[in-house]
Design an enzyme around this catalytic site. Structure first.
Site, mmCIF file in Angstrom:
data_model
loop_
_atom_site.group_PDB
_atom_site.id
_atom_site.type_symbol
_atom_site.label_atom_id
_atom_site.label_comp_id
_atom_site.label_asym_id
_atom_site.label_seq_id
_atom_site.Cartn_x
_atom_site.Cartn_y
_atom_site.Cartn_z
ATOM 1 N N VAL A 141 67.170 3.690 35.387
ATOM 2 C CA VAL A 141 67.063 4.229 34.041
ATOM 3 C C VAL A 141 66.718 3.084 33.083
ATOM 4 O O VAL A 141 67.316 2.022 33.153
ATOM 5 C CB VAL A 141 68.393 4.881 33.606
ATOM 6 C CG1 VAL A 141 68.262 5.490 32.224
ATOM 7 C CG2 VAL A 141 68.830 5.928 34.595
ATOM 8 N N LEU A 186 68.830 0.135 32.042
ATOM 9 C CA LEU A 186 70.167 0.529 31.589
ATOM 10 C C LEU A 186 71.105 0.716 32.771
ATOM 11 O O LEU A 186 72.317 0.566 32.651
ATOM 12 C CB LEU A 186 70.083 1.846 30.817
ATOM 13 C CG LEU A 186 69.305 1.813 29.503
ATOM 14 C CD1 LEU A 186 69.125 3.213 28.969
ATOM 15 C CD2 LEU A 186 70.033 0.956 28.477
ATOM 16 N N GLY A 187 70.527 1.046 33.928
ATOM 17 C CA GLY A 187 71.357 1.267 35.102
ATOM 18 C C GLY A 187 70.535 1.870 36.205
ATOM 19 O O GLY A 187 69.345 2.125 36.026
ATOM 20 N N ALA A 188 71.180 2.070 37.344
ATOM 21 C CA ALA A 188 70.481 2.669 38.470
ATOM 22 C C ALA A 188 71.395 3.700 39.093
ATOM 23 O O ALA A 188 72.464 3.382 39.573
ATOM 24 C CB ALA A 188 70.106 1.609 39.487
ATOM 25 N N GLY A 189 70.985 4.934 39.045
ATOM 26 C CA GLY A 189 71.798 5.998 39.617
ATOM 27 C C GLY A 189 71.263 6.406 40.972
ATOM 28 O O GLY A 189 70.411 5.731 41.530
ATOM 29 N N GLY A 190 71.779 7.523 41.464
ATOM 30 C CA GLY A 190 71.381 7.988 42.774
ATOM 31 C C GLY A 190 69.921 8.415 42.845
ATOM 32 O O GLY A 190 69.356 8.502 43.913
ATOM 33 N N PHE A 191 69.295 8.671 41.705
ATOM 34 C CA PHE A 191 67.940 9.192 41.750
ATOM 35 C C PHE A 191 66.901 8.179 41.324
ATOM 36 O O PHE A 191 65.732 8.454 41.353
ATOM 37 C CB PHE A 191 67.840 10.420 40.852
ATOM 38 C CG PHE A 191 68.719 11.536 41.313
ATOM 39 C CD1 PHE A 191 68.335 12.316 42.365
ATOM 40 C CD2 PHE A 191 69.939 11.748 40.719
ATOM 41 C CE1 PHE A 191 69.136 13.321 42.827
ATOM 42 C CE2 PHE A 191 70.752 12.761 41.168
ATOM 43 C CZ PHE A 191 70.357 13.547 42.225
ATOM 44 N N GLY A 192 67.340 7.011 40.894
ATOM 45 C CA GLY A 192 66.386 6.021 40.449
ATOM 46 C C GLY A 192 66.911 5.286 39.238
ATOM 47 O O GLY A 192 67.961 5.619 38.697
ATOM 48 N N ASP A 213 77.820 15.897 41.795
ATOM 49 C CA ASP A 213 78.122 14.465 41.742
ATOM 50 C C ASP A 213 78.845 14.109 40.441
ATOM 51 O O ASP A 213 78.406 13.238 39.703
ATOM 52 C CB ASP A 213 76.838 13.652 41.907
ATOM 53 C CG ASP A 213 77.118 12.211 42.322
ATOM 54 O OD1 ASP A 213 78.276 11.928 42.700
ATOM 55 O OD2 ASP A 213 76.209 11.374 42.260
#
Ligand SMILES: *[C@@H]1O[C@H](CO)[C@@H](O)[C@H](O)[C@H]1NC(C)=O
Ligand SMILES: *[C@@H]1O[C@H](CO)[C@@H](O)[C@H](O)[C@H]1NC(C)=O
Ligand SMILES: *[C@@H]1O[C@H](CO)[C@@H](O)[C@H](O)[C@H]1NC(C)=O
Ligand SMILES: *[C@@H]1O[C@H](CO)[C@@H](O)[C@H](O)[C@H]1NC(C)=O
Ligand SMILES: *[C@@H]1O[C@H](CO)[C@@H](O)[C@H](O)[C@H]1NC(C)=O
Ligand SMILES: *[C@@H]1O[C@H](CO)[C@@H](O)[C@H](O)[C@H]1NC(C)=O
Ligand SMILES: *[C@@H]1O[C@H](CO)[C@@H](O)[C@H](O)[C@H]1NC(C)=O
Ligand SMILES: *[C@@H]1O[C@H](CO)[C@@H](O)[C@H](O)[C@H]1NC(C)=O
Ligand SMILES: *[C@@H]1O[C@H](CO)[C@@H](O)[C@H](O)[C@H]1NC(C)=O
Ligand SMILES: *[C@@H]1O[C@H](CO)[C@@H](O)[C@H](O)[C@H]1NC(C)=O
Ligand SMILES: *[C@@H]1O[C@H](CO)[C@@H](O)[C@H](O)[C@H]1NC(C)=O
Ligand SMILES: *[C@@H]1O[C@H](CO)[C@@H](O)[C@H](O)[C@H]1NC(C)=O
Length: 838
Positions: free
Chosen positions: A501, A493-499, A613
C-alpha cells in the site's frame, strides 16, 4: 480416549516405520511387467518401471504410493526399451540394463561388501554391508527432495540444463548450464559461512536450513501453501524440467501432485525457458507462459515444441544486405541485470541500438532501460533468453539480417503464416492506423473546441474525477495517473496479504492509499464486478473505496487515507510511548465501531460479505481515532489457480484469529468472523496478542489464561496494565471481556451474531456468563502434551473419514510464525464468502 491409551499405538507406529523389506541379491524387475515392484514395508513407496508418455521407453523410479516419482535412476533421459531390466546383482550393485544388453545406469557399488538392499518408509533405497549403509538414493538425489532427506552443499539437483544448489552461505541458487545463475536467494540474517549446513523439508511443508551454528533452531526458508496437515500427505521439493524449483503436495494413492510453493513466482524469469532466441510472455487469458520468436526474421527450431527456441532465417554473417537491429518494446534479456559489469553501458536509447550494431560480431543484442538511468546492456554472442511484458520499462534490440520484419503480438508467431495471411495482416494494420488517425483528429478538434477557453487542460480531468467521486461510483484511474500520484510508488505505508500500500495525492489534492494488488489474474469483467460490490458498501466504520485501476496486468485499488494507521500499532507498542497509548474510552469506541462495521458487512448490506481476515492490522484509525475496517471483499478477488501467487505473504487468514473451522475443513460462515472479532476485542482490552505465551500467563496462551482469571473474578489482571492508573469504566471492561469469550466459542452456533455483539457491548442486551472456550483450553499448554492432544483430535477426525489435520496448537508448539494453511486460499476464494446468516 485418554492419552495413556494412545501410547501402545504410537509405539507400534515407530517400530513399523523403521522396519524395512529387504531385497535379496539376484532379484530383477523387468520393464515389460510394470506391475512388478519392490515396496517399502507399508507400501508407502515402491520401486518400479514407469512408461514415459505412452512411448516405448521406460524409466526406473522410486514412487510414492499412487505413482508420483521421487527419485530416478540417472535422469529423465536415462531410459530403456520394453526389454529392459533393473537388477540387484550379487556383486552388490544395482544396474539398469537396456534390452540391447547395454548398461545405462549403475550404482557402482561392486566390491564394497554390499549384502542387502532395502526401501524404507521414507522412500530411501539403501544398499548395506551388513548394517552399514554403503549407498543410498537419498545421498544420490536426482531432482527431488522428500522429508527426512537432506541436501548438503556438495549435492546438486539436476533437471535438463538446470541445476539447484545449496551454498554454505545458506543461499539457494538456480543455474542454467551450470553457468548462468538466474535465481539466488539468501537471508541477510545469516551472513557467515555456516558449518555443515543442510537443507531439509519438514513433513508439514516447511523448507528449512539446519546448521550447528543456529542456536534457536532451524532457519525457515519457505512454507507450503497447504502447510500444516501431515496425515497421509507427502510434500516434496522438485527441480522441474521448466527450471523452476517447486514444492508439491500429493495425497497417498494419488497420481498427481499440486504445486504449493515455487522459487520463482514469474516463470518467464527462468533463464532459457523459451530456448535460445525465444521470447517468453503471458497473454491475457492464461497464466501459463507462452514462447515466441522475436519476429518473422526468425523461425522456431521445432514447430511442435515452442520451448526449443528460434533460429534466424538468414545468418548475420552470410547476410546479403546490411545487418540491422530489430526493436522489441517492453522486453528484456535475461539475466537482468547482467552478471558482468563489462556488459553495462550508460547511453541513450538510440546509442544503445547503434552501438551494438556497429560492434560487429561482439554484440548480438542490447537492452535499453527507459527508467531514466540511461543504462544499456549489451549481449555478446551466445544464448539469448528474452522476456516481454507490458510492465517492463525497457526496450530491447536484436541484430538481424535486414530488413527487420514486424513483431506481431505474442502467441501468433509460432506458426508460419501464408503469404495471403501476411497480406491480410498488412491490410488490417493500415485500416486500423487510418481509423485511429481519424479518431485522433476528431478528438483533438473537439478537445480544442471545448477547452480553448479553459486556462488549464489538466483541471478538466480532475473535475471529471471529482464529479464521479461525488456520485459515489468508483473512479477509474489510469496506471500512469496512479504512478504520478504516488510519485512512482515511493512512500510505502505497509504491505498486506494482497500487496503493498502506497501513499498518494490525487489531482484534486485528496490524500489516498493506493493498494497494488498482487496475484489477481481475474478477467477484467469479474474484477470490475467485485470493485462495484466493494464500492457500493458504504458505512462510517468501513474504509471507503474511491477508485480502481485495471490496465493490462495492473490491478490497483484507491482507498481513503487513514491518518493514524492500523490498530496494532497502538495496542502492541513495546516502549512506553504514552502519547500513542489509547485510553479506555477510545478503545471502547474502536471496539464498538469495528463491531458496527462488521455488522453492516454481515447483516445490513445488499451483497453480504464475510471478511475472512479480521485482525488489528485490518482495523484502521482516522484522525479522530474512529475505527474503520479495511480489506473487506478482497478475499474473493484471489485466483487460487494462479501459481505465481502462492507466496508466503499471500496466505490468507492469520493464525491466532482463525476460527477452528478453518482448520477442521468445515464451512466458513459469518460466524468465523465473529471468532476473529472476539480475539481482537480481547486484545483491545488487554493490549496483548491473544496467542502470546509468557511467564505471566503460566505458559498458557493469553486467551486461555484470561478465561481462567475471569472465572476467578480477576478482571483487573486481564485489563491492559498500562491503563490501571487511568479512569476506566470497569463495567464496560467486564462486558467487553464477556462478549469476547462468547465470540471465541469453539462451536460456531454458540457464538452470537454481530448485531447481538453490538447490543451486548452497548449494554442493551443482557449477557449470560460465558462458558469456557473449550477447544482452546484443551490445547492450552505448550509442552509435548499439546501435540498429543492435537493428535487425539486428528485421530478422531480421521476416524470420521475426514482428512486428518493438526490443530492450531501444534503450530504453536513448533514455534512457527503466524500463518494459516494454504487451504484457506482456496477456501477464501470460493463462493463461501457470502455470509450465511446462521
Ligand atoms: C497389471 O495389473 C493390471 C490390473 O491389476 C492387469 O490388468 C494387467 O494385466 C497387469 N499387467 C501385467 C503385465 O501383468
Ligand atoms: C504402517 O502400517 C501400520 C498398520 O497398518 C500403521 O499402523 C502404521 O501407521 C503405518 N506406518 C506408516 C508410516 O504409514
Ligand atoms: C536400447 O536398445 C534399443 C534397441 O534394442 C536401442 O534402439 C536404444 O537406443 C537403446 N537405448 C539405450 C539407452 O541404449
Ligand atoms: C558409475 O561409473 C561409471 C564409469 O566410471 C560412470 O560413467 C557413471 O556415471 C557412474 N554411475 C554413477 C551412478 O555414479
Ligand atoms: C563390510 O563390513 C565389515 C564390517 O562390518 C568390514 O569388515 C568389511 O571390510 C566391509 N566390506 C567392505 C568391502 O568394505
Ligand atoms: C530419518 O528418519 C529416521 C527414523 O525416524 C531417523 O533415524 C533419521 O535420523 C532421519 N533422518 C533425517 C535426515 O532426518
Ligand atoms: C543424463 O545423464 C547422462 C549421463 O550421466 C548425461 O550424459 C546427460 O547429459 C543427462 N541428460 C540430461 C538431460 O541432463
Ligand atoms: C554451456 O556451458 C559450456 C561451458 O561453460 C559451453 O561450452 C556451452 O556452449 C554452453 N551451452 C550453451 C548452449 O550455451
Ligand atoms: C545470497 O543472497 C543475497 C540476496 O538474497 C545476495 O545479496 C548475496 O550476495 C548472496 N550470497 C551468495 C554467496 O551468493
Ligand atoms: C565463505 O567462504 C568463501 C570460500 O571459502 C570465502 O571466499 C568467503 O569470504 C567466506 N565468507 C564469509 C562471510 O566468511
Ligand atoms: C530471514 O530469517 C529470519 C529468521 O529465521 C526470518 O524471520 C525472516 O523472515 C527471513 N527473511 C527472509 C526474507 O526469508
Ligand atoms: C550497407 O551499409 C553501407 C554503409 O553503412 C551502405 O553504404 C550500403 O549501401 C548498405 N547496403 C545495403 C544493401 O543497404
Amino acid at each position: 480416549m485418554k492419552l495413556q491409551d494412545l501410547f501402545p499405538f504410537l509405539c507400534i507406529f515407530f517400530t513399523i516405520t523403521t522396519a524395512q523389506t529387504t531385497i535379496q541379491p539376484g532379484t530383477t524387475l523387468s520393464a515389460s511387467n510394470p506391475n512388478q515392484t519392490w515396496s517399502s514395508p507399508n507400501s508407502t513407496f515402491y520401486i518400479g518401471f514407469s512408461q514415459v508418455d505412452s512411448s516405448s521407453s521406460y524409466t526406473l523410479t522410486i514412487n510414492y504410493n499412487g505413482g508420483v516419482p521421487i527419485w530416478t535412476a540417472g535422469n529423465s533421459t536415462t531410459t530403456v526399451n520394453s526389454e529392459g531390466s533393473f537388477q540387484f546383482l550379487s556383486s552388490g550393485n544395482l544396474r539398469l540394463l537396456n534390452g540391447s544388453g547395454a548398461t545405462v545406469w549403475d550404482s557402482n557399488t561392486t566390491g564394497r561388501g554390499v549384502t542387502t538392499a532395502s526401501l524404507d518408509e521414507f522412500g530411501n533405497l539403501v544398499l548395506k554391508n551388513g548394517t552399514l549403509p554403503v549407498w543410498s538414493s537419498f545421498d544420490n538425489p536426482s531432482d527431488t527432495i522428500v522429508p527426512n532427506q537432506t541436501l548438503r552443499v556438495d549435492q546438486v539437483l539436476r533437471s535438463g540444463s538446470y541445476s539447484f544448489r545449496f551454498l554454505s552461505s545458506g543461499n539457494l541458487t538456480l543455474k542454467w548450464n551450470d553457468s548462468v545463475e538466474y535465481w539466488n536467494q539468501g537471508n541477510t540474517s545469516i551472513n557467515a559461512n555456516l558449518t555443515s549446513p543442510t537443507l531439509g523439508l519438514q513433513p508439514t511443508g516447511i523448507l528449512s536450513i539446519f546448521s550447528a551454528a543456529f542456536t534457536s533452531g532451524p532457519h525457515v526458508v519457505a512454507y507450503s501453501s497447504d502447510y500444516g496437515d501431515v496425515g497421509t500427505r507427502l510434500r516434496f521439493l522438485k527441480l522441474d524440467e521448466d527450471g523452476n524449483f517447486k514444492m508439491y503436495s500429493t495425497d497417498i494413492g494419488s497420481k498427481t501432485a499440486n504445486m504449493v510453493w515455487s522459487a520463482l513466482t514469474d516463470q518467464c524469469e527462468v533463464f532459457g525457458y523459451c530456448g535460445n532466441m525465444g521470447i517468453c510472455s503471458y497473454n491475457e487469458s492464461s497464466s501459463s507462459p507462452i514462447c515466441d520468436c522475436p519476429s518473422e526474421n526468425f523461425e522456431p527450431v521445432d514447430v511442435n515444441d515452442s520451448r526449443q527456441g528460434c533460429k534466424r532465417k538468414a545468418e548475420i554473417d552470410s547476410c546479403p544486405g546490411n545487418a540491422t537491429m530489430l526493436e522489441i518494446d517492453h522486453a528484456k534479456f535475461l539475466t537482468y541485470e547482467p552478471e558482468l559489469s563489462a556488459q553495462i553501458f550508460y547511453m541513450g536509447i538510440s546509442a544503445c541500438r547503434s552501438n551494438c550494431l556497429s560492434q560487429g560480431s561482439a554484440c548480438i543484442a542490447s537492452t535499453s532501460l527507459s527508467d531514466g538511468t540511461g543504462q544499456c546492456y549489451a549481449k555478446p554472442p551466445g544464448f539469448i533468453s528474452g522476456y516481454r511484458n507490458p510492465a517492463l520499462p525497457s526496450t530491447s534490440y536484436v541484430k538481424v539480417c535486414g530488413p527487420a520484419l514486424p513483431n506481431p503480438p505474442p502467441g501468433v508467431l509460432t506458426v508460419e503464416k501464408s503469404r495471403s495471411g501476411r497480406f491480410r495482416f498488412w491490410v488490417v494494420c493500415v485500416a486500423v492506423a487510418i481509423t485511429l488517425l481519424g479518431l485522433i483528429a476528431l478528438e483533438s478538434g473537439l478537445w480544442w473546441w471545448c477547452c480553448r477557453n479553459s486556462p488549464k487542460f489538466d483541471s478538466l480531468s480532475a473535475q471529471y474525477a471529482l464529479l464521479e467521486y461525488a456520485s459515489g461510483a468508483p473512479v477509474q484511474f489510469s496506471y500512469k495517473e496512479l504512478q504520478r500520484s504516488t510519485k512512482e510508488f515511493k512512500e510505502k505505508l505497509g504491505a498486506g496479504g494482497f500487496g503493498a500500500v502506497y501513499k498518494g495525492v490525487l489531482a484534486n489534492k485528496e490524500v489516498v492509499a493506493v493498494k497494488q494488488l498482487e496475484g489477481i489474474e481475474q478477467g477484467e469483467k469479474q474484477f470490475r464486478m467485485e470493485v462495484a460490490t466493494i464500492s457500493s458498501t458504504h458505512h462510517l466504520n468501513l474504509v471507503r473505496l474511491i477508485g480502481f485501476c485495471s490496465e493490462g496486468r495492473h490491478r490497483l485499488l484507491v482507498y481513503e487515507f487513514m491518518k493514524n494507521g492500523s490498530l496494532d500499532n497502538f495496542l502492541f507498542t513495546t516502549e512506553e510511548q504514552s502519547g500513542r497509548l489509547l485510553n479506555w474510552e477510545q478503545r471502547f469506541k474502536i471496539a464498538l465501531g469495528t463491531a458496527k462495521g462488521i455488522t453492516y458487512l454481515h447483516e445490513e448490506c445488499r451483497d453480504c460479505i464475510v471478511h475472512c481476515d479480521i485482525k488489528p492490522e485490518n482495523i484502521l484509525l482516522d484522525e479522530n481515532y474512529k475505527a474503520k475496517v479495511s480489506d473487506f471483499g478482497l478475499a474473493k478477488l484471489i485466483n487460487a489457480k494462479d501459481h505465481r501467487y502462492r507466496t508466503l505473504t499471500s496466505v490468507r487468514g492469520t493464525r491466532g484469529y482463525l476460527a477452528p473451522e478453518w482448520l477442521a475443513n468445515l464451512p466458513i460462515t459469518s460466524k468465523s468472523d465473529i471468532y476473529s472479532y472476539g480475539m481482537v476485542l480481547l486484545e483491545i482490552v488487554s493490549g496483548r496478542r491473544n496467542f502470546e505465551v509468557s511467564a505471566v500467563t503460566n505458559r498458557k496462551k493469553f486467551s486461555v489464561w484470561a478465561h481462567e482469571e475471569f472465572e476467578k473474578g480477576n478482571v483487573n489482571a486481564i485489563l491492559d496494565q498500562r491503563l490501571t492508573d487511568q479512569d476506566v469504566d470497569m463495567e464496560q471492561v467486564t462486558r467487553a471481556i464477556q462478549v469476547s469469550f462468547w465470540c471465541i466459542q469453539e462451536q460456531p452456533s454458540q457464538r452470537p451474531m454481530m448485531g447481538k455483539v453490538v447490543q451486548m457491548l452497548e449494554g442493551i442486551a443482557e449477557i449470560e456468563r460465558p462458558p469456557a472456550p473449550k477447544a482452546i483450553t484443551e490445547s492450552s499448554t505448550t509442552s509435548g502434551t499439546s501435540i498429543m492432544s492435537s493428535n487425539v483430535s486428528a485421530l478422531t477426525t480421521f476416524a470420521a473419514s475426514a482428512p486428518a489435520s493438526s490443530s492450531s496448537s501444534s503450530y504453536q508448539t513448533m514455534g512457527v510464525s503466524p500463518l494459516a494453511s494454504g487451504r484457506n486460499i482456496e477456501r477464501a476464494s470460493s463462493s463461501l464468502l457470502h455470509s450465511d446468516p446462521n
